[in-house]
Design a protein around this motif. Structure first.
Motif, mmCIF file in Angstrom:
data_model
loop_
_atom_site.group_PDB
_atom_site.id
_atom_site.type_symbol
_atom_site.label_atom_id
_atom_site.label_comp_id
_atom_site.label_asym_id
_atom_site.label_seq_id
_atom_site.Cartn_x
_atom_site.Cartn_y
_atom_site.Cartn_z
ATOM 1 N N MET A 1 -67.238 51.709 31.838
ATOM 2 C CA MET A 1 -65.957 52.413 31.786
ATOM 3 C C MET A 1 -66.136 53.758 31.075
ATOM 4 S SD MET A 1 -62.540 51.001 29.928
ATOM 5 C CE MET A 1 -62.137 52.054 28.563
ATOM 6 N N ASP A 2 -65.633 54.801 31.672
ATOM 7 C CA ASP A 2 -65.749 56.124 31.054
ATOM 8 C C ASP A 2 -64.781 56.243 29.884
ATOM 9 O OD1 ASP A 2 -67.640 56.971 32.730
ATOM 10 O OD2 ASP A 2 -66.320 58.082 34.081
ATOM 11 N N THR A 3 -65.263 56.845 28.807
ATOM 12 C CA THR A 3 -64.326 57.091 27.717
ATOM 13 C C THR A 3 -63.581 58.389 28.016
ATOM 14 O OG1 THR A 3 -66.072 58.224 26.535
ATOM 15 C CG2 THR A 3 -65.698 55.923 25.957
ATOM 16 N N VAL A 4 -62.345 58.459 27.568
ATOM 17 C CA VAL A 4 -61.543 59.667 27.779
ATOM 18 C C VAL A 4 -62.032 60.740 26.812
ATOM 19 C CG1 VAL A 4 -59.216 60.627 27.664
ATOM 20 C CG2 VAL A 4 -59.560 58.291 28.466
ATOM 21 N N SER A 5 -62.319 61.915 27.331
ATOM 22 C CA SER A 5 -62.793 62.985 26.450
ATOM 23 C C SER A 5 -61.608 63.640 25.745
ATOM 24 C CB SER A 5 -63.533 64.046 27.267
ATOM 25 O OG SER A 5 -62.587 64.794 28.014
ATOM 26 N N PHE A 6 -61.926 64.396 24.698
ATOM 27 C CA PHE A 6 -60.882 65.126 23.964
ATOM 28 C C PHE A 6 -60.125 66.055 24.913
ATOM 29 C CE2 PHE A 6 -59.446 68.890 21.661
ATOM 30 C CZ PHE A 6 -58.645 68.300 20.698
ATOM 31 N N GLY A 7 -60.886 66.778 25.765
ATOM 32 C CA GLY A 7 -60.261 67.717 26.706
ATOM 33 C C GLY A 7 -59.313 67.025 27.672
ATOM 34 N N ASP A 8 -59.728 65.840 28.156
ATOM 35 C CA ASP A 8 -58.867 65.077 29.076
ATOM 36 C C ASP A 8 -57.575 64.658 28.378
ATOM 37 O OD1 ASP A 8 -60.789 65.245 31.024
ATOM 38 O OD2 ASP A 8 -61.663 63.271 30.617
ATOM 39 N N ALA A 9 -57.731 64.174 27.137
ATOM 40 C CA ALA A 9 -56.558 63.710 26.379
ATOM 41 C C ALA A 9 -55.600 64.873 26.138
ATOM 42 C CB ALA A 9 -57.003 63.103 25.050
ATOM 43 N N LEU A 10 -56.171 66.044 25.839
ATOM 44 C CA LEU A 10 -55.356 67.234 25.591
ATOM 45 C C LEU A 10 -54.612 67.641 26.864
ATOM 46 C CD1 LEU A 10 -54.476 69.679 23.888
ATOM 47 C CD2 LEU A 10 -56.612 70.804 24.535
ATOM 48 N N ARG A 11 -55.342 67.661 27.981
ATOM 49 C CA ARG A 11 -54.723 68.078 29.247
ATOM 50 C C ARG A 11 -53.591 67.120 29.637
ATOM 51 N NH1 ARG A 11 -59.107 68.792 32.041
ATOM 52 N NH2 ARG A 11 -59.173 66.670 32.815
ATOM 53 N N GLU A 12 -53.844 65.828 29.441
ATOM 54 C CA GLU A 12 -52.833 64.828 29.800
ATOM 55 C C GLU A 12 -51.582 64.976 28.925
ATOM 56 O OE1 GLU A 12 -52.563 60.070 29.570
ATOM 57 O OE2 GLU A 12 -54.418 60.835 30.446
ATOM 58 N N GLN A 32 -55.601 81.832 27.547
ATOM 59 C CA GLN A 32 -55.484 80.739 28.515
ATOM 60 C C GLN A 32 -56.886 80.251 28.906
ATOM 61 O OE1 GLN A 32 -55.944 81.240 32.279
ATOM 62 N NE2 GLN A 32 -55.866 79.017 32.404
ATOM 63 N N GLY A 33 -57.830 81.197 29.047
ATOM 64 C CA GLY A 33 -59.206 80.829 29.394
ATOM 65 C C GLY A 33 -59.861 79.980 28.311
ATOM 66 N N GLY A 34 -59.586 80.344 27.048
ATOM 67 C CA GLY A 34 -60.155 79.588 25.928
ATOM 68 C C GLY A 34 -59.662 78.150 25.929
ATOM 69 N N LEU A 35 -58.356 77.984 26.197
ATOM 70 C CA LEU A 35 -57.786 76.633 26.242
ATOM 71 C C LEU A 35 -58.352 75.861 27.435
ATOM 72 C CD1 LEU A 35 -55.820 74.538 25.107
ATOM 73 C CD2 LEU A 35 -54.042 75.520 26.554
ATOM 74 N N ALA A 36 -58.503 76.549 28.571
ATOM 75 C CA ALA A 36 -59.066 75.898 29.767
ATOM 76 C C ALA A 36 -60.469 75.371 29.465
ATOM 77 C CB ALA A 36 -59.101 76.883 30.939
ATOM 78 N N HIS A 37 -61.254 76.144 28.699
ATOM 79 C CA HIS A 37 -62.609 75.716 28.336
ATOM 80 C C HIS A 37 -62.591 74.494 27.427
ATOM 81 C CE1 HIS A 37 -64.711 79.767 29.379
ATOM 82 N NE2 HIS A 37 -64.640 78.954 30.397
ATOM 83 N N ILE A 38 -61.602 74.427 26.526
ATOM 84 C CA ILE A 38 -61.503 73.252 25.648
ATOM 85 C C ILE A 38 -61.132 72.026 26.490
ATOM 86 C CG2 ILE A 38 -60.182 72.186 23.767
ATOM 87 C CD1 ILE A 38 -59.981 74.986 22.480
ATOM 88 N N GLU A 39 -60.180 72.206 27.425
ATOM 89 C CA GLU A 39 -59.752 71.077 28.260
ATOM 90 C C GLU A 39 -60.876 70.588 29.170
ATOM 91 O OE1 GLU A 39 -56.082 71.836 30.325
ATOM 92 O OE2 GLU A 39 -54.886 71.733 28.484
ATOM 93 N N SER A 40 -61.724 71.523 29.620
ATOM 94 C CA SER A 40 -62.797 71.112 30.535
ATOM 95 C C SER A 40 -64.030 70.632 29.773
ATOM 96 C CB SER A 40 -63.188 72.282 31.441
ATOM 97 O OG SER A 40 -63.780 73.305 30.656
ATOM 98 N N GLY A 41 -63.992 70.772 28.424
ATOM 99 C CA GLY A 41 -65.120 70.305 27.623
ATOM 100 C C GLY A 41 -66.224 71.335 27.475
ATOM 101 N N ARG A 42 -66.014 72.552 28.025
ATOM 102 C CA ARG A 42 -67.060 73.579 27.912
ATOM 103 C C ARG A 42 -67.063 74.236 26.537
ATOM 104 N NH1 ARG A 42 -65.625 74.975 33.263
ATOM 105 N NH2 ARG A 42 -64.496 76.838 32.637
ATOM 106 N N ARG A 43 -65.966 74.055 25.805
ATOM 107 C CA ARG A 43 -65.898 74.663 24.477
ATOM 108 C C ARG A 43 -65.373 73.616 23.497
ATOM 109 N NH1 ARG A 43 -61.717 79.590 22.981
ATOM 110 N NH2 ARG A 43 -61.642 79.169 20.758
ATOM 111 N N GLY A 44 -65.952 73.586 22.306
ATOM 112 C CA GLY A 44 -65.507 72.613 21.309
ATOM 113 C C GLY A 44 -64.392 73.180 20.446
ATOM 114 N N VAL A 45 -63.983 72.404 19.464
ATOM 115 C CA VAL A 45 -62.901 72.850 18.575
ATOM 116 C C VAL A 45 -63.405 72.985 17.136
ATOM 117 C CG1 VAL A 45 -60.936 72.021 19.918
ATOM 118 C CG2 VAL A 45 -62.145 70.427 18.443
ATOM 119 N N GLU A 46 -64.736 73.105 16.977
ATOM 120 C CA GLU A 46 -65.323 73.131 15.626
ATOM 121 C C GLU A 46 -64.889 74.341 14.815
ATOM 122 O OE1 GLU A 46 -67.016 72.672 18.366
ATOM 123 O OE2 GLU A 46 -67.640 70.581 18.157
#
Length: 203
Positions: A1-12, A32-46
């Protein structure tokens, strides 16, 4: 089972709130691009420890809802505890007196250094997951962005309230209450997180 990523949880959470990426990005001070990257997992929130709490606040989620989707070893989950002053109580119902001396201290993550806390009295902000007795953590900011929850002192009520700021410079809350900000009102700051203690120290 795939775990839900942070980006997926945020988008949902964002789509449940019927918010566009642009709207959420604007509240968070991201592109908007920065947020899109966080949702897609390409950018972290560190880079910004408060961002997860601010996302939760903007989306009306209980504190920790998104945080738990970050891995245990994530730096944001490892923040040290510091104490910030509790300035007094603030009305999410009837306005409370002007906050003065810190009456208590609250332990929070060090991401909130420089912030202050207010205890909420009243239930007019339930749609934002803010309940009577909760503590709201507020960063000092005289010019918050529309959509943010702010703490303001209102001259005609002679008291402090915790309400949502709209684009038309009004404060609003659940019970159809609305107030147009005037020159004599003062905004103390914008909410960055809500803290709900299991057992309050005092009533």
């Amino acid at each position: 089972m795939d775990t839900v990523s942070f980006g997926d949880a945020l988008r949902e959470a964002r789509s449940r709130k019927n918010m566009t990426q642009n709207q959420l990005a604007e509240i968070l001070g991201l592109t908007q691009g920065g947020l899109a990257h966080i949702e897609s997992g390409r950018r972290g929130v560190e880079r910004d420890p408060t961002i997860v709490m601010r996302m939760e606040a903007a989306l009306g989620l209980p504190p920790g809802t998104l945080l738990r989707f970050l891995p245990e070893e994530h730096p944001i989950r490892q923040v040290a505890e510091i104490e910030i002053p509790v300035i007094g109580s603030v009305g999410a119902g009837p306005a409370c007196a002007d906050p003065s001396d810190p009456e208590d201290r609250l332990s929070v993550g060090e991401a909130f250094a420089g912030c202050v806390a207010y205890q909420v009295r009243g239930d007019s902000m339930l749609s934002e997951q803010i309940r009577s007795g909760d503590y709201i953590i507020v960063r000092s900011d005289p010019s918050p962005r529309p959509g943010e929850i702010v703490v303001a002192w209102l001259a005609d009520l002679d008291g402090c309230v915790c309400k949502k700021l709209t684009r038309s410079n009004r404060l609003v809350s659940d019970n159809d209450w609305s107030h147009k900000l005037t020159e004599s009102d003062r905004i103390y700051g914008a909410m960055v997180a809500v803290v709900r203690l299991a057992r309050p120290h005092h009533h």
